[in-house]
Motif scaffolding. Sequence first.
Motif, PDB file in Angstrom:
ATOM      1  N   GLU A  68      37.537-126.159 -58.474  1.00  0.00           N
ATOM      2  CA  GLU A  68      37.341-123.869 -58.225  1.00  0.00           C
ATOM      3  C   GLU A  68      36.616-124.276 -57.615  1.00  0.00           C
ATOM      4  N   ALA A  69      35.301-123.865 -58.876  1.00  0.00           N
ATOM      5  CA  ALA A  69      33.710-124.089 -58.101  1.00  0.00           C
ATOM      6  C   ALA A  69      33.938-124.087 -56.740  1.00  0.00           C
ATOM      7  N   GLY A  70      34.126-125.738 -56.375  1.00  0.00           N
ATOM      8  CA  GLY A  70      33.781-125.872 -54.736  1.00  0.00           C
ATOM      9  C   GLY A  70      34.473-124.772 -53.792  1.00  0.00           C
ATOM     10  N   PRO A 213      32.993-115.885 -57.050  1.00  0.00           N
ATOM     11  CA  PRO A 213      33.727-115.512 -58.319  1.00  0.00           C
ATOM     12  C   PRO A 213      32.641-115.215 -58.982  1.00  0.00           C
ATOM     13  N   PHE A 214      32.521-114.442 -60.047  1.00  0.00           N
ATOM     14  CA  PHE A 214      31.407-114.000 -61.308  1.00  0.00           C
ATOM     15  C   PHE A 214      30.530-115.360 -62.714  1.00  0.00           C
ATOM     16  N   LEU A 216      31.194-118.640 -61.713  1.00  0.00           N
ATOM     17  CA  LEU A 216      31.689-119.524 -61.058  1.00  0.00           C
ATOM     18  C   LEU A 216      31.006-119.412 -60.041  1.00  0.00           C
ATOM     19  N   ASP A 217      30.203-118.511 -59.332  1.00  0.00           N
ATOM     20  CA  ASP A 217      29.056-118.531 -58.877  1.00  0.00           C
ATOM     21  C   ASP A 217      27.858-119.311 -58.664  1.00  0.00           C
ATOM     22  N   LEU A 218      28.026-120.614 -57.714  1.00  0.00           N
ATOM     23  CA  LEU A 218      27.139-121.890 -57.659  1.00  0.00           C
ATOM     24  C   LEU A 218      25.876-121.131 -57.722  1.00  0.00           C
ATOM     25  N   ALA A 219      25.667-120.347 -56.873  1.00  0.00           N
ATOM     26  CA  ALA A 219      24.168-119.429 -56.511  1.00  0.00           C
ATOM     27  C   ALA A 219      23.575-119.446 -58.362  1.00  0.00           C
ATOM     28  N   ALA A 220      24.675-118.735 -58.869  1.00  0.00           N
ATOM     29  CA  ALA A 220      24.256-118.582 -59.808  1.00  0.00           C
ATOM     30  C   ALA A 220      22.772-119.708 -60.832  1.00  0.00           C
ATOM     31  N   TYR A 221      23.527-120.574 -60.412  1.00  0.00           N
ATOM     32  CA  TYR A 221      23.638-121.946 -61.444  1.00  0.00           C
ATOM     33  C   TYR A 221      22.521-122.255 -60.616  1.00  0.00           C
ATOM     34  N   ARG A 222      22.098-122.427 -59.489  1.00  0.00           N
ATOM     35  CA  ARG A 222      21.567-122.828 -58.785  1.00  0.00           C
ATOM     36  C   ARG A 222      19.908-122.306 -59.468  1.00  0.00           C
TER      37      ARG A 222
END
Length: 294
Positions: A68-70, A213-214, A216-222
Amino acid sequence: MEHEPLLMIPGPVPIPQRVRAAMTRQAINHRGPEFGAAYADTVRTLKTLFGTENELYIISGSGSAGMEAGVANFARDKRIVSLVNGKFGDRFAKIGARYGTVTALESGWGTPLDLAALERELEAGAEVVTMVHNETSAGIRNPAPEVGKLARKHDALFIMDGVTSIGGDDVRMDEWGVDVAVVGSQKCLAAPAGLAAIAVGERAWDRISEKRPFYLDLAAYRKSGTKAPMETPYTPAVPLFLALCEACKIIEEEGVDARVARHRRMTEAVRAAAKAGVSNSSRPSTNTTPTRTP
Ligand SMILES: Cc1ncc(COP(=O)(O)O)c(C=O)c1O
């Protein structure tokens, strides 16, 4: 004494004692150097298994959270073509339909994907392709290099579910042109269930959605993952991270090539045994009394 079940399902798989022990430690600070080092070590091993030099982050959630994140980060409001030849291909199409416009190219469960139809969809403007590399439900490995080549040729993103291939089979994300790939902790990595790792290439980062999404925001993981010490944006499932880190040490000790070779040997053995069982049971019986397996 605890009765130890012998799980013989695609995953979760039985967890080595060392990995179980790693989960029972006293709590540690998830924004401290010890956690950061464990996260970084785990990422290093996982990148080898993904066959990538791309950035890779770990999400507290199962394989489906990674799928889903992808989709949510890179396929929002896009034209998605989903290749479906089993349950998890179908799941990818369903996830895609929550975020974009999906054309599902369905072949029968366990039958080869229709790459000619894929090319037609790409020519007609599809922007994202989703595919399950090892379709667990039907026991078929799908042609990731060919799909990657077609996606690149038509400038589409390729999001690949490697939930049950990465760590057990040869996967070459960069060489095959996969833009986003996902694995689940409980399958070929032999760690507990509950984590997904996602690797993301430059072409995908360049196209990341503005409307993310909040959780699963991959920019935040990055952002959190490129700090020192390495962190996750929200409190992670620390015991699971420590267990996965230990599982990765075991993988390093075995060696990736040896691990893939072992999985291939096991595959052949299981298939041969199943075939032998089938041909034995289809032999005409000399016994006229009906028998029943207990
Ligand atoms: C190929 C594949 N993709 C996705 C999933 C879903 O993963 P999870 O159950 O960890 O969410 C599975 C689970 O069996 C799977 O085999």
